[in-house]
Design an enzyme around this catalytic site. Structure first.
Site, mmCIF file in Angstrom:
data_model
loop_
_atom_site.group_PDB
_atom_site.id
_atom_site.type_symbol
_atom_site.label_atom_id
_atom_site.label_comp_id
_atom_site.label_asym_id
_atom_site.label_seq_id
_atom_site.Cartn_x
_atom_site.Cartn_y
_atom_site.Cartn_z
ATOM 1 N N GLU A 35 0.722 -1.513 0.016
ATOM 2 C CA GLU A 35 0.393 0.309 0.093
ATOM 3 C C GLU A 35 0.942 1.088 0.373
ATOM 4 O OE1 GLU A 35 -2.750 1.703 -0.421
ATOM 5 O OE2 GLU A 35 -4.740 1.184 0.571
ATOM 6 N N ASP A 36 0.089 2.405 -0.471
ATOM 7 C CA ASP A 36 0.607 3.514 -0.381
ATOM 8 C C ASP A 36 1.098 4.537 0.426
ATOM 9 O OD1 ASP A 36 -1.769 4.268 -0.615
ATOM 10 O OD2 ASP A 36 -1.940 5.883 -2.530
ATOM 11 N N ASP A 77 -4.304 5.427 6.282
ATOM 12 C CA ASP A 77 -4.630 6.721 6.937
ATOM 13 C C ASP A 77 -5.754 6.347 8.312
ATOM 14 O OD1 ASP A 77 -4.523 9.457 7.053
ATOM 15 O OD2 ASP A 77 -6.252 9.699 5.457
ATOM 16 N N PHE A 89 -1.720 16.589 4.089
ATOM 17 C CA PHE A 89 -2.239 15.903 2.853
ATOM 18 C C PHE A 89 -0.652 15.592 2.377
ATOM 19 C CE2 PHE A 89 -3.547 14.974 -1.247
ATOM 20 C CZ PHE A 89 -4.498 14.031 -0.905
ATOM 21 N N ARG A 134 1.182 11.680 -9.597
ATOM 22 C CA ARG A 134 1.024 10.936 -8.902
ATOM 23 C C ARG A 134 2.844 10.027 -9.953
ATOM 24 N NH1 ARG A 134 -2.999 7.453 -7.389
ATOM 25 N NH2 ARG A 134 -4.621 7.932 -8.235
HETATM 26 P P1 IMP Z 1 -7.562 4.951 4.981
HETATM 27 O O1 IMP Z 1 -8.817 4.457 4.410
HETATM 28 O O2 IMP Z 1 -8.000 6.165 5.447
HETATM 29 O O3 IMP Z 1 -6.289 4.467 5.773
HETATM 30 O O4 IMP Z 1 -7.105 5.736 3.556
HETATM 31 C C1 IMP Z 1 -6.408 5.555 2.572
HETATM 32 C C2 IMP Z 1 -6.029 5.730 1.654
HETATM 33 O O5 IMP Z 1 -6.299 6.538 1.270
HETATM 34 C C3 IMP Z 1 -5.314 5.595 0.572
HETATM 35 O O6 IMP Z 1 -4.914 4.189 0.072
HETATM 36 C C4 IMP Z 1 -4.908 6.948 -0.133
HETATM 37 O O7 IMP Z 1 -5.285 5.966 -1.235
HETATM 38 C C5 IMP Z 1 -5.559 8.273 0.609
HETATM 39 N N1 IMP Z 1 -5.211 8.936 1.223
HETATM 40 C C6 IMP Z 1 -5.001 8.990 2.118
HETATM 41 N N2 IMP Z 1 -3.798 10.125 3.188
HETATM 42 C C7 IMP Z 1 -3.950 11.008 2.240
HETATM 43 C C8 IMP Z 1 -2.430 11.632 1.341
HETATM 44 O O8 IMP Z 1 -2.352 12.083 2.272
HETATM 45 N N3 IMP Z 1 -2.150 12.210 0.297
HETATM 46 C C9 IMP Z 1 -3.356 10.870 -0.625
HETATM 47 N N4 IMP Z 1 -4.011 10.144 -0.370
HETATM 48 C C10 IMP Z 1 -4.035 9.527 1.045
HETATM 49 MG MG MG Z 2 -4.149 4.199 -1.454
#
Ligand code: IMP
Ligand code: MG
Length: 181
Positions: free
Chosen positions: A101-102, A105, A154, A167
């Protein structure tokens, strides 16, 4: 015009990213020695990380992709609502699966994906994330490999998008506070 007007600071420059990814690759290679490893990349954000990481994984492995959406364009907050846009093409039963995963959050996306994949009975299921925003976590998920712990800001670049753009940048940048809309 272009990405420069949105960059507050370069959080992780290219050389630091690449050095850490090489380390992760070495650790993963040692941990999965002799195992049937499948890397599952979560599109689209994880794609840069996957292709760089796999160049440092010296054990035989295959790759597969899945696409999920956690929120729409412009809303820069995870909703907790996750939709599968594209499922894996491989049967993961009995395989050693490592999710690539990237960023984690709130954790909602990964919590959903791990629940889904665990039900398919892989031999093991671990998570490798490049970035971890621990401060934002709403769901507790154990992370096995973390590239960098980052502050609650962010970020974009290196796979992560700013409204689907940028990207391709080889570094991770923080969005300028003035540009948050
Ligand atoms: P989560 O479900 O809140 O953990 O969100 C995960 C997804 O939200 C990641 O796979 C990203 O695609 C997106 N995301 C969360 N934070 C960022 C950020 O700072 N920049 C870009 N995408 C983000
Ligand atoms: Mg993602």
């Amino acid at each position: 015009m272009g990405w420069k007007e949105y960059v507050g600071e370069i959080l992780i420059p290219e050389d630091k990213l690449q050095a850490r990814i090489a380390e992760l690759g070495q650790t993963i290679s040692a941990d999965y020695e002799g195992k049937d490893l499948l890397l599952v990349c979560v599109l689209k954000g994880g794609v840069m990380f996957l292709t760089d990481l796999m160049r440092h994984i010296t054990v035989p492995h295959s790759i597969d992709f899945m696409a999920v959406s956690s929120y729409g364009v412009a809303a820069r907050e995870s909703s907790g609502v996750v939709r599968i846009l594209m499922d894996l093409s491989t049967n993961i039963e009995g395989r050693h699966v490592l999710i690539v995963e990237d960023i984690i959050d709130t954790g909602h996306t990964l919590a959903y994906i791990t629940r889904l994949l665990r039900a398919r009975q892989p031999a093991s299921l671990r998570i490798c994330t490049l970035l971890n925003k621990a401060e934002r976590r709403e769901v507790d998920i154990p992370l096995d490999y973390v590239g960098f712990d980052i502050p609650n800001k962010f970020v974009f670049g290196y796979g992560l998008d700013l409204d689907e753009l940028y990207r391709e940048l080889p570094f991770v940048a923080v969005l300028k506070p003035e540009a948050i809309g």
